[in-house]
Design a protein around this motif. Structure first.
Motif, PDB file in Angstrom:
ATOM      1  N   ILE A  75      -5.995  -6.814  -2.245  1.00  0.00           N
ATOM      2  CA  ILE A  75      -6.091  -6.178  -0.921  1.00  0.00           C
ATOM      3  C   ILE A  75      -7.386  -6.591  -0.211  1.00  0.00           C
ATOM      4  O   ILE A  75      -7.381  -6.919   0.984  1.00  0.00           O
ATOM      5  CB  ILE A  75      -6.021  -4.630  -1.071  1.00  0.00           C
TER       6      ILE A  75
ATOM      7  N   HIS B 177      -7.765  -8.473   3.334  1.00  0.00           N
ATOM      8  CA  HIS B 177      -8.544  -7.945   4.470  1.00  0.00           C
ATOM      9  C   HIS B 177      -9.466  -9.030   5.023  1.00  0.00           C
ATOM     10  O   HIS B 177      -9.570  -9.203   6.239  1.00  0.00           O
ATOM     11  CB  HIS B 177      -9.428  -6.770   4.028  1.00  0.00           C
TER      12      HIS B 177
ATOM     13  N   GLU C  35       0.832  -1.204   0.000  1.00  0.00           N
ATOM     14  CA  GLU C  35       0.000   0.000   0.000  1.00  0.00           C
ATOM     15  C   GLU C  35       0.868   1.256   0.000  1.00  0.00           C
ATOM     16  O   GLU C  35       0.587   2.225  -0.716  1.00  0.00           O
ATOM     17  CB  GLU C  35      -0.961  -0.001   1.201  1.00  0.00           C
TER      18      GLU C  35
ATOM     19  N   HIS D 277     -10.768   1.110   9.349  1.00  0.00           N
ATOM     20  CA  HIS D 277      -9.771   1.316   8.294  1.00  0.00           C
ATOM     21  C   HIS D 277     -10.080   0.454   7.059  1.00  0.00           C
ATOM     22  O   HIS D 277     -10.068   0.955   5.937  1.00  0.00           O
ATOM     23  CB  HIS D 277      -8.374   0.994   8.848  1.00  0.00           C
TER      24      HIS D 277
HETATM   25 FE   FE2 Z   1      -5.405  -2.408   3.687  1.00  0.00          FE
END
Ligand code: FE2
Length: 278
Positions: free
Chosen positions: A173, A177, A140, A261
């Motif tokens: 991603i 997660h 990221e 987040h």
């Molecule tokens: Fe992330």
């Protein structure tokens, strides 16, 4: 990362804390430069703040003692929208100066994360963060650096090329997660573990499809459409999960701010996908 090190590595916690404060300063300036300039689609996307961000920050401060600056979140909540024609040369200049400071700081952060990842994978360091999480936040940071660099080099990218790249990046991603959440839920949270596992599989599949789109064996429009549908679902799942953690209804070792987040990241991806779908 700051709360994930063992007492032996308290100097790493200190370095992480220094990064947190340095990025807070950058964020403060980014917020004030954004006021009256950023568009409603961005502000309403739920990637800047969500209805849970402030509560998640307060709960995370309560649990950890790390003094997260909630004032910045309140400032973000008060941002007013504007249009690109409000831009002026002075603002462009100030953004460019900020971009160069961001690139320097992100470079340092990349070195820090790289060092930690190599210590962890060579069994010279233990943290409560998964190795994949460090690898994930390293990627990221690298993407963030690349995007700012492209802006500063005024590189022309066509939207289709961007869609290929971003969908490949963010489908992976989103899969990760889901797997982090799966592994951080209390082992008794059967239904949520199964749901998280299903999202992991779905986004891993979409990640494979993004690769096929790049190899031109699958139309990009199909991947975009499927990703959009899955991202709406995972955004809802992340919102419910964050709510459950904040209301003390979900048992886990997920820090509340991590829940919020991943929700903000899914909302960010959702905004990108809506642009590409057009
Ligand atoms: Fe992330």
């Amino acid at each position: 990362m700051e709360i994930g090190f063992t007492p032996r590595d308290s100097n790493f916690s200190k370095t992480a804390d220094d990064f947190r404060m340095a990025f807070d300063q950058i964020l403060r300036e980014a917020i004030s430069l954004s006021d009256g300039v950023v568009g409603p689609i961005f502000l309403d996307s739920g990637e800047v703040i969500t209805p849970y961000t402030l509560k998640a920050e307060e709960a995370s401060v309560f649990y950890t003692g790390v003094p997260i600056n909630t004032e910045l979140t309140k400032m973000e909540g008060n941002l007013s929208e504007g249009r690109p024609n409000d831009l002026n040369a002075m603002l462009v200049q100030r953004v460019s100066m900020l971009n160069h400071r961001v690139m320097d700081l992100v470079d340092e952060l990349i070195r820090f994360k790289t060092r930690i990842l190599s210590d962890i994978t060579s069994c010279n360091m233990f943290t409560v963060n998964y190795p994949l999480l460090i690898d994930h936040i390293l990627r990221e940071a690298k993407l963030y650096h690349l995007l700012i660099q492209r802006l500063e080099e005024k590189e022309e990218t066509d939207i289709e090329q961007e869609a290929f790249e971003q969908e490949l990046f963010w489908n992976r991603i989103m899969a990760e997660h889901s797997l982090f959440i799966r592994g951080l839920l209390d082992p008794t949270e059967n239904e949520l573990i199964i749901a998280a596992n299903n999202f992991g599989n779905e986004f891993n599949q979409l990640y494979e499809e993004s690769k096929e789109a790049m190899d031109q064996t699958l139309p990009l429009s199909k991947v975009t459409r499927d990703s959009l549908k899955a991202t709406v679902d995972i955004s809802n799942f992340n919102a419910q999960g964050t709510q459950g953690i904040l209301n003390c209804k979900v048992k886990s070792i997920i820090i509340p701010l991590l829940g919020d987040h991943v929700l903000r990241e899914s909302n960010h991806y959702l905004r990108l996908l809506k642009t590409y779908a057009k």
